[in-house]
Motif scaffolding. Sequence first.
Motif: not given
Length: 845
Positions: A507-521, A543-545, A550-552, A662-669
């Motif tokens: 029941g968890t909704l996950s929205i993400g985008a990994r290879e984007v900049d802050d404006a696109e996010w 985590p990002v370099n 994004v660094i897995p 760190l960069k915010e690139r995921l949201i959960f609900a």
Amino acid sequence: MRALLRISRRDALRAKGRTALIMVMIGLPVLVITCVLTFAATADVTLSEGIVRKLGAADLRIKTSNYAQVDEQHDDHGVPSGKGRANDGVPTTTAEAAARLQPGSRLIGFDEGSVDVRTERGYDHVSAIEIDLRDPLTKGMRPLIEGRYPAAADEVAVTPRMGRGPGDTIEVTRADRRVTVVGVVEFPFNSAYKEVVGFRGVLLKDKRDGRGTGWLADTPAPATWEDTRSLNEVGLVGLSPASLAREPAISMSTTTVVGIGVAVFMVGMETVLLAGPAFAIGLRRRATELAVIAAQGGSKAHLRMIVLADGLVMGGAAALVAAVAGVSGGLLLVPVLSDSVGPLEVPWWPVAGVMALGLVSGVAAAMAPAVLAGRQDPAAVLAGRSGAARGGPGRPVLGLVLVVAGVVATLLASRTQEVWIFAAAVLGLLGLVALVPLLVALTGRLAVRLPLAPRLGVRDAVRHRMRTASAVAAVMAATAGAVAAGIGVNSQYVEARESFRSLTPIGTLSIGAREVDDAEWARIRQAAQERLPGVQPVEGFVPVNSRGRVIPLLPDVTLECTSCGPTIHHLSEVLVGDQRLLSLMQGGNDPRAAAALAEGKAVVFNPSMVRHGRLSLRAGFEGSSSDAGKFEVPAVVAKAADPQVIGILLSPAAMKAKGFTLKERLIFARHWPQDVEMLRKDLQAASAQASVQLEDGFQTDIASVLLVLMGGALIPVLGGTFVATALAAADLRPDLATISAVGAPSRTGRLVLAAQAGYIAGLGALVGVIAGAVPGVALAWAMTSRTGYYATLNPVGLADRIEATTVAVPWELVGAIVVGLPLLAALVAGAFARTRALPLARRLT
């Protein structure tokens, strides 16, 4: 031989009902197989059949590749030998391509790829080509249905499935470029294909070599294989009739050949076992005729040849009629069931092989009655007494040897592919077929404890052991196959269900985008808030370099799954978030886990990952880049909202303390959208990199598969039972007359036949379940030891081979086969049996 065939033809025409029954038994497998073969051959559009879609009226299609030189070419794809050499990234020019062709060749551009088209539900990703369809070289490539071909840069043509017509305006690419539809074109041989056609530079942005760029060429002379090899030398691929003629023939693997052989043998054996009793019916009816021939000097060989000629005539007629019907049905079903329709094609050699199988099955089915025909007593038949020759006890020693050999071979094949398991199981099945007459004789002794009607039915079945054994063997073979496949499929299903794991609770909704900049996010976040009003999202960080990539972050351990085996080598990304994400993962508040997270510890939901209170982590993949590195953090084990959750949670502060950015690139609900696909398209309108995932748990259903297996067993079980019951009804008419004369009620005859049908189906089903258990267990070992279905949401989830096995018997299927099918057979046989008794008459003794 001509006289034998004439006798058989006349007898077949006199007994039209019996002939039709035998022809259906033999012809049904032929019809189904030829229908499938014809359907597949016609619906499959090979590259040579659909080459007009690539070439039009051109002599050669030239396509770029990613390599400086192509050493091998398959279809229209270039394959380098060894590691290959990548090209230098400089696009190939038209002049350079033309220099490799015959002098005087003319080239026009032809690029292919895909494009995003805006719809009411977001963006639809469809195929696209860029070419001038007005050029004569494109004749036949995309035939015009309505309107006209594009003549300007802002005009396009579409296929019918796009749902647009001339005059409509559509928006293509993520830049929402407006173009006008001026024509509707046909994509040859596929009515469901979605495609947009425009000029060069209108639809496709990526023009790098190896991404579909190319040309159509008109050469002074037909293109040759030497022209293609000349193109290969500079990293180009040439498609022409000459290049297709050089394609190697497709060879079948050993497992494929064995699989086809097993399938053919099983179909043939089932047909023989089903049709054998039907030929025995004809032998009963023709007993007097054969006795007269024997009395006039006919030998036993003559009698056997007459019955075998019946199998030759009926088998040949059934195979011919069924093949014609199957080919016609396959051709008629193609436009109904498939959007892909190629040239009408009949695979004549496979169809001829299937027809031969039907013919051989007919002759083989008549062999047992032919043997009985040679054994009958002509004097007893002419005197009015039963001339049936009782079957012997079978060949128990040979049967036991084959059964033991089959069991051993099946167990040895359990660590190989499924086809070898079925091939090994055939040995045991043949042994059980040889043992069936003995089993009929042994179980017949139990009839003494039954009431009158069942006792008469079982005793009659035992007296006519050959007829009964054939029907029981047919039922056994069908149920054995269904049970074996059921155990294998159900075991794989249970393994997948028990080993299912997820990164977040159901029941968890996950929205993400990994290879984007802050404006696109930020645009993605804004679109998500507009699309999900009232939903409170929880942020996740990655985590990002130094380059912003994004660094897995992965656990550097081997996960253990106690419910699905010793070890599963599985990698799942670590989540980074605050107390709110922890509450979402746990479905509530856990003060101990919250305190540990605040202290910089990792909260782990799988105890096997923690060693001595610490968790080993790795940043990046092994050997991927300088970002890769291992480190440890203190960890605590906590319970997630769902037991299948295996995620790991770290706080942002702990990651920053380790030196990560760190960069915010995921949201959960905790939200269950009504339409996940529509939400995904809406968010991808803001960014093509947006991803949407909904954890909905394990969704696979096996009920439909078990129903198919049940249906596959139902037809042979009822067919074999009813054929044997029809023969019994003919044999029992004198006995029914006797019991009717002594005062038995009229329903006694129906009860006798119903009991015999239940006995045949019950004995066959019971033996079949036992016979299918061993290959079923072997299939379960093979199918569940191949993959641990350790599913997760994260994009780097991996699953490797495990050695644990699961054996799960589908008891519902087994119960339906052992109990349900015999009861159904008995009820149907009793309801529709013809039990009119013969009048009593004086018989010669």
